[in-house]
Design a protein around this motif. Structure first.
Motif, short mmCIF file in Angstrom:
data_model
loop_
_atom_site.label_atom_id
_atom_site.label_comp_id
_atom_site.label_asym_id
_atom_site.label_seq_id
_atom_site.Cartn_x
_atom_site.Cartn_y
_atom_site.Cartn_z
N UNK A 41 0.75 -1.18 -0.06
CA UNK A 41 -0.01 0.01 0.11
C UNK A 41 0.90 1.11 -0.08
N UNK A 42 1.92 1.33 0.69
CA UNK A 42 2.88 2.12 0.70
C UNK A 42 3.58 2.48 -0.50
N UNK A 47 3.53 5.39 -6.22
CA UNK A 47 3.44 5.32 -7.50
C UNK A 47 3.77 4.24 -8.16
N UNK A 48 4.20 3.26 -7.17
CA UNK A 48 4.75 1.83 -7.87
C UNK A 48 3.67 0.99 -8.05
N UNK A 256 13.56 5.97 -12.79
CA UNK A 256 12.74 5.56 -13.85
C UNK A 256 11.18 6.18 -13.74
N UNK A 257 10.51 6.23 -12.78
CA UNK A 257 9.33 6.47 -12.24
C UNK A 257 9.00 7.80 -12.88
N UNK A 258 10.03 8.81 -12.41
CA UNK A 258 10.18 10.21 -12.43
C UNK A 258 10.30 10.50 -13.97
N UNK A 259 10.75 9.52 -14.61
CA UNK A 259 10.94 9.81 -16.04
C UNK A 259 9.88 9.39 -17.11
N UNK A 260 8.57 9.08 -16.25
CA UNK A 260 7.52 8.66 -16.85
C UNK A 260 7.29 7.36 -17.08
N UNK A 266 8.98 -6.03 -7.23
CA UNK A 266 8.76 -7.64 -6.77
C UNK A 266 8.96 -7.63 -5.25
N UNK A 267 8.01 -7.89 -4.48
CA UNK A 267 7.97 -7.87 -3.00
C UNK A 267 7.87 -9.05 -2.46
#
Ligand SMILES: Cc1cc2nc3c(=O)[nH]c(=O)nc-3n(C[C@H](O)[C@H](O)[C@H](O)COP(=O)(O)OP(=O)(O)OC[C@H]3O[C@@H](n4cnc5c(N)ncnc54)[C@H](O)[C@@H]3O)c2cc1C
Length: 299
Positions: A41-42, A47-48, A256-260, A266-267
């Motif tokens: 959830x966190x 945004x992941x 990578x996330x902030x690059x869009x 994998x948790x």
């Protein structure tokens, strides 16, 4: 220091469990379903997307496989209840492959069917080379009835180019990784650069072939190569995702996330955290240096 780290990595299994536990916290969400859903959830809030895996690979009875099946069903229920952005990654040996392949097929079928009802997805992890052919065969059987299932291709395997040609025909949903098991040179590339080259080649085949790809690597060179390919092919970001392991290269993951781009983490979780942690720590000798320090200052 590199040599010392590697040597220590070899004797890691002798390190006291509490010390391994201290470092494992970074790589494992916890022992229970509650732990993993809280962590996910966190990560979702940041945004992941995520995929959960219950730790524990080596089982010897179908009763144990059934226990894992029931635990995975609980994970599915929890995804629905808590409305989490996650799917599930399963190793088929955990559901009985190698003990009774027929039962394993039924268990997997049940998981895929249940997750289809929830609009969810099951990723079949790829294990060592004893299981490659079987895994790919079962995966293509499932594709005849389901679209919410995919598997994994390992770039270190020499056979992967041929396998990818078949998977492109099926427009399969594939996670591409380097591969983690120790395989003989006759069937697997061993040199870092050879593996990288094959990873890029397979990624290009998959993306050009119209497959959805989970680009699973922490290797910055390969991430750059993927960016380049995505750009060249003009792919929109719902045609692929990056994937990384929980706790690994967090800076790169944030970039990578902030690059869009979209990124799935994998948790792993579960009571069998010890063997998994030893493997992760052996992969990253730099961390072993911290362990040495801890061993000598541990009270
Ligand atoms: C989401 C995901 C799913 C996977 N599923 C499978 C599977 O089904 N079957 C399979 O065989 N393998 C699987 N793997 C493992 C994979 O095959 C590689 O062994 C692993 O990802 C390391 O390769 P790499 O591409 O990150 O490159 P590497 O060259 O190994 O790593 C690149 C850099 O990442 C960092 N790094 C890598 N590992 C760690 C670590 N443990 N701790 C800290 N830093 C680290 C280091 O800085 C390293 O220099 C998976 C990997 C990911 C990310």
């Amino acid at each position: 220091m590199r040599f010392i780290n590697s040597a220590i990595a070899g004797v890691l299994p002798l390190v006291p469990k509490p010390i391994v536990g201290h470092f494992a916290q970074k790589y494992i969400a916890g022992e229970t379903l509650e732990d993993v859903t809280r962590v996910i959830a966190g990560l979702n809030r940041e945004g992941f997307m995520c995929t959960a895996n219950i730790l524990g690979e080596h089982i010897t009875t179908i009763e144990e496989a059934e226990k894992y099946l029931n635990s995975y069903k609980e994970v599915l229920s929890s995804i629905r209840e808590k409305n989490l952005d996650m799917n599930i990654s399963i190793k088929m040996t955990q559901l009985g492959m190698g003990i009774d392949d027929g039962v394993c097929f039924e268990f997997m079928n049940e998981m895929i069917r249940l997750s289809e009802n929830l609009n969810n997805f099951i990723r079949i992890d790829m294990e060592d080379s004893r299981y490659t052919t079987k895994t790919l065969e079962i995966h293509s059987k499932f594709l005849k009835n389901y679209s919410n299932v995919g598997t994994v291709i390992q770039a270190y395997m020499r056979r992967s180019e041929t396998d990818v040609k078949d998977l492109v025909k099926l427009k399969a949903n594939i996670r591409l990784c380097k591969g983690i098991y120790i395989e003989p040179i006759e069937i697997a590339f061993k040199e870092r650069e050879e593996i990288r080259k094959n990873f890029s080649h397979l990624l290009e085949m998959l993306l050009k072939g119209g497959c959805y790809v989970g680009i699973a690597t922490h290797d910055e060179q390969l991430v750059d190569k993927a960016y380049q390919l995505i750009d060249e092919l003009g792919l929109s970001n719902e045609k692929y995702e990056f994937q990384m392991i929980y706790g690994v290269t967090e800076k790169l993951r944030d970039k990578i996330l902030s690059d869009g781009h979209r990124l799935r983490i994998y948790v792993p979780f579960g009571q069998d955290w010890y063997a998994y942690s030893i493997r992760r720590l052996q992969e990253n000798p730099a961390i072993v240096g911290h362990i040495i320090k801890n061993i000598f200052s541990f009270r």
